[in-house]
Design an enzyme around this catalytic site. Structure first.
Site, PDB file in Angstrom:
ATOM      1  N   SER A   1     -48.597 -12.914  18.895  1.00  0.00           N
ATOM      2  CA  SER A   1     -49.197 -12.728  19.684  1.00  0.00           C
ATOM      3  C   SER A   1     -49.692 -12.741  21.097  1.00  0.00           C
ATOM      4  O   SER A   1     -50.070 -13.791  20.958  1.00  0.00           O
ATOM      5  CB  SER A   1     -50.840 -11.305  18.764  1.00  0.00           C
ATOM      6  OG  SER A   1     -51.179 -11.105  19.797  1.00  0.00           O
TER       7      SER A   1
ATOM      8  N   LYS B   1     -42.721  -1.421  19.545  1.00  0.00           N
ATOM      9  CA  LYS B   1     -43.829  -1.938  19.052  1.00  0.00           C
ATOM     10  C   LYS B   1     -44.470  -0.723  18.463  1.00  0.00           C
ATOM     11  O   LYS B   1     -45.251  -0.989  19.757  1.00  0.00           O
ATOM     12  CB  LYS B   1     -43.928  -2.911  18.541  1.00  0.00           C
ATOM     13  CG  LYS B   1     -44.482  -3.656  17.437  1.00  0.00           C
ATOM     14  CD  LYS B   1     -45.459  -4.713  17.354  1.00  0.00           C
ATOM     15  CE  LYS B   1     -45.688  -5.030  15.421  1.00  0.00           C
ATOM     16  NZ  LYS B   1     -46.542  -4.611  15.247  1.00  0.00           N
TER      17      LYS B   1
ATOM     18  N   THR C   1     -45.564  -3.635  22.764  1.00  0.00           N
ATOM     19  CA  THR C   1     -46.525  -2.649  21.994  1.00  0.00           C
ATOM     20  C   THR C   1     -46.988  -1.569  22.172  1.00  0.00           C
ATOM     21  O   THR C   1     -47.149  -2.218  23.647  1.00  0.00           O
ATOM     22  CB  THR C   1     -47.790  -3.696  21.356  1.00  0.00           C
ATOM     23  OG1 THR C   1     -46.589  -4.728  20.639  1.00  0.00           O
ATOM     24  CG2 THR C   1     -47.867  -2.567  20.253  1.00  0.00           C
TER      25      THR C   1
ATOM     26  N   TYR D   1     -48.658  -7.111  24.732  1.00  0.00           N
ATOM     27  CA  TYR D   1     -49.708  -6.031  25.231  1.00  0.00           C
ATOM     28  C   TYR D   1     -50.319  -6.423  27.040  1.00  0.00           C
ATOM     29  O   TYR D   1     -49.362  -7.057  27.484  1.00  0.00           O
ATOM     30  CB  TYR D   1     -51.118  -6.550  25.129  1.00  0.00           C
ATOM     31  CG  TYR D   1     -51.135  -6.094  23.237  1.00  0.00           C
ATOM     32  CD1 TYR D   1     -51.470  -4.666  22.551  1.00  0.00           C
ATOM     33  CD2 TYR D   1     -52.386  -6.936  22.660  1.00  0.00           C
ATOM     34  CE1 TYR D   1     -51.387  -5.099  21.906  1.00  0.00           C
ATOM     35  CE2 TYR D   1     -52.329  -6.434  21.052  1.00  0.00           C
ATOM     36  CZ  TYR D   1     -51.944  -6.017  20.200  1.00  0.00           C
ATOM     37  OH  TYR D   1     -52.550  -5.736  19.263  1.00  0.00           O
TER      38      TYR D   1
ATOM     39  N   HIS E   1     -49.394   0.383  13.248  1.00  0.00           N
ATOM     40  CA  HIS E   1     -50.339  -0.965  13.724  1.00  0.00           C
ATOM     41  C   HIS E   1     -51.040  -1.482  12.066  1.00  0.00           C
ATOM     42  O   HIS E   1     -51.944  -1.948  12.684  1.00  0.00           O
ATOM     43  CB  HIS E   1     -50.992  -0.611  14.441  1.00  0.00           C
ATOM     44  CG  HIS E   1     -51.664  -2.123  15.182  1.00  0.00           C
ATOM     45  ND1 HIS E   1     -50.733  -2.338  16.516  1.00  0.00           N
ATOM     46  CD2 HIS E   1     -52.492  -2.679  15.161  1.00  0.00           C
ATOM     47  CE1 HIS E   1     -51.428  -3.360  17.277  1.00  0.00           C
ATOM     48  NE2 HIS E   1     -52.383  -4.038  16.712  1.00  0.00           N
TER      49      HIS E   1
END
Length: 421
Positions: free
Chosen positions: A136, A276, A186, A160, A300
């Protein structure tokens, strides 16, 4: 009449084989875990409430998460008979590379909060099992640290788009330079979801000591010993960007991201890119037409919009709309290998596990993640054999019925009218 006799000590010894005691406490408790739910219970006992609830909880009333799990439980399998499957092949080709199993490890933020080995344990276990590991943006091990932990396996990066776009661009370049082969862009976090368990626990990132957390920690000294005697908990890949943890969290949520941002990232990223957080058919088709390499149907893990669509329910319709040649992956709610088999049968090319992996991590570090993978592998293989299939390619929609609980009102009314004609 049954003829009775005195027990023969020699025969009794043949019947009574005493198991050698396991002196390693960690191995003993992990061996006793037969399901992911068992690992969850061990994790709950061993982890302070605030950290466990951060992992286990979801947004608001947690309906999205509970519905996603219920959807997998509401599956009816249709096995074929007289179809021997003594050996099953669980391997797949996904996004240009192999995976020994039809699942990989999903991106999870702040993973060392759950257990100090964090992403290193996840990446190492994934590499040993021959499955992908996803780091992540908000991970607590750096991009380079994951490469060191899993130097020969497949590493993926979840991105992100930060308010400061240059931060995201630099992370993308670093992941590419470190050999990560797939980027998960994402799109379901324009703002943070309302995670009420965290609020009620007074939980913050980084953790702050209160009277309640101290009292809760007393029966879990091992967690606090690990937490206080290991490197500082931080967003490792973002540690050079400045700002507090809170400021970085806020910067990671940006309601202005758009297809323009996707275009920029695609120009930077040399590998495969998947989107995603897709939650409807129309976006799935649009993304296919835009030329991305695939999508992840996901809400999520129920941590953003409560009452969001159930990815597993959405899967068959999306597969029909995008065709067979477009990569569709799915996450949210997977707690059993049978869930994964059902998803593949209904059109998923691949699945991702998040909480299931973290329960294992909290239960026993790297060994706990290994146990998670072993449990899921065993469940997948057993389910395939019982269905009478030898490979994942043999799975098809006819193997599965999604039993109905939640039906849109308009659809239910139309079905009722059809039945009365």
């Amino acid at each position: 009449m049954v003829q009775r006799q005195l027990p023969n000590p020699v025969e009794l010894l043949d019947l009574m084989k005493f198991k050698k005691p396991e002196l390693d406490g960690r191995k003993r408790r992990l061996d006793a875990a037969l399901t992911i739910d068992d690992l969850r219970l061990i994790a709950k006992r061993r982890t302070p409430k605030a950290a466990f609830d951060y992992t286990d909880g979801a947004a608001e009333g947690e309906l999205s998460l509970s519905r996603a799990r219920q959807a997998f439980q509401d599956v009816e399998f249709h096995p074929g008979i007289l179809r021997p499957a003594p050996d099953v092949d669980t391997s797949v080709e996904i996004l240009g590379g192999p995976s020994a199993l039809p699942f990989g490890i999903a991106p999870t933020g702040f993973t060392r909060l759950m257990q100090t080995e964090g992403e290193v344990a996840g990446a190492g276990a994934a590499g040993a099992a021959g499955i992908p590991f996803t780091l992540s943006t908000l991970g607590t091990t750096s991009i380079e640290g994951v490469t060191a932990a899993n130097p020969h396996g497949r590493n993926w990066f979840q991105l992100y788009v930060m308010r400061d776009r240059e931060i995201s661009y630099e992370l993308t370049r670093r992941a590419a330079a470190s050999g990560f082969d797939t980027l998960q862009f994402t799109v379901d976090t324009p703002v943070a979801g309302a995670r009420l368990r965290d609020k009620r626990n007074g939980f913050s990132i980084p953790p702050q000591l209160t009277l309640g957390t101290i009292i809760n920690a007393i029966p879990r000294p091992w967690w606090w010993f690990d937490f206080l005697t290991t490197p500082k908990l931080e967003f490792a890949s973002l540690s050079t960007t400045g700002g507090t943890v809170g400021e970085l969290l806020d910067a990671a949520m940006d309601p202005t991201i758009s297809y323009d941002d996707l275009d920029v990232i695609r120009d930077i990223w040399p590998g495969k890119i998947v989107i995603k957080g897709v939650q409807n058919v129309e976006d799935s088709v649009r993304l296919r037409d835009a030329g991305v390499d695939g999508i992840v149907l996901s809400n999520h893990g129920g941590r953003q919009l409560d009452r969001a669509p159930i990815p597993f329910h959405l899967l068959p319709e999306v597969r029909r709309a995008v065709g067979d040649d477009f990569t569709v992956m799915i996450d949210t709610g997977i707690m059993n290998g049978a869930d994964i088999v059902a998803a593949v049968a209904l059109g998923a090319d691949f699945t991702l596990i998040g909480r299931a992996y973290l329960y294992g991590l909290m239960a026993g570090g790297r060994q706990g993640v290994d146990r998670t993978i072993a449990i899921l592998r065993s469940e997948i293989e057993r389910t395939m054999r019982l269905l009478g299939v030898s490979s994942l390619a043999e799975l098809e929609p006819g193997h599965v019925t999604q039993l109905t609980r939640l039906v849109p009102v308009a659809r239910a009314a139309a079905d009722a009218r059809t039945r009365t004609r």
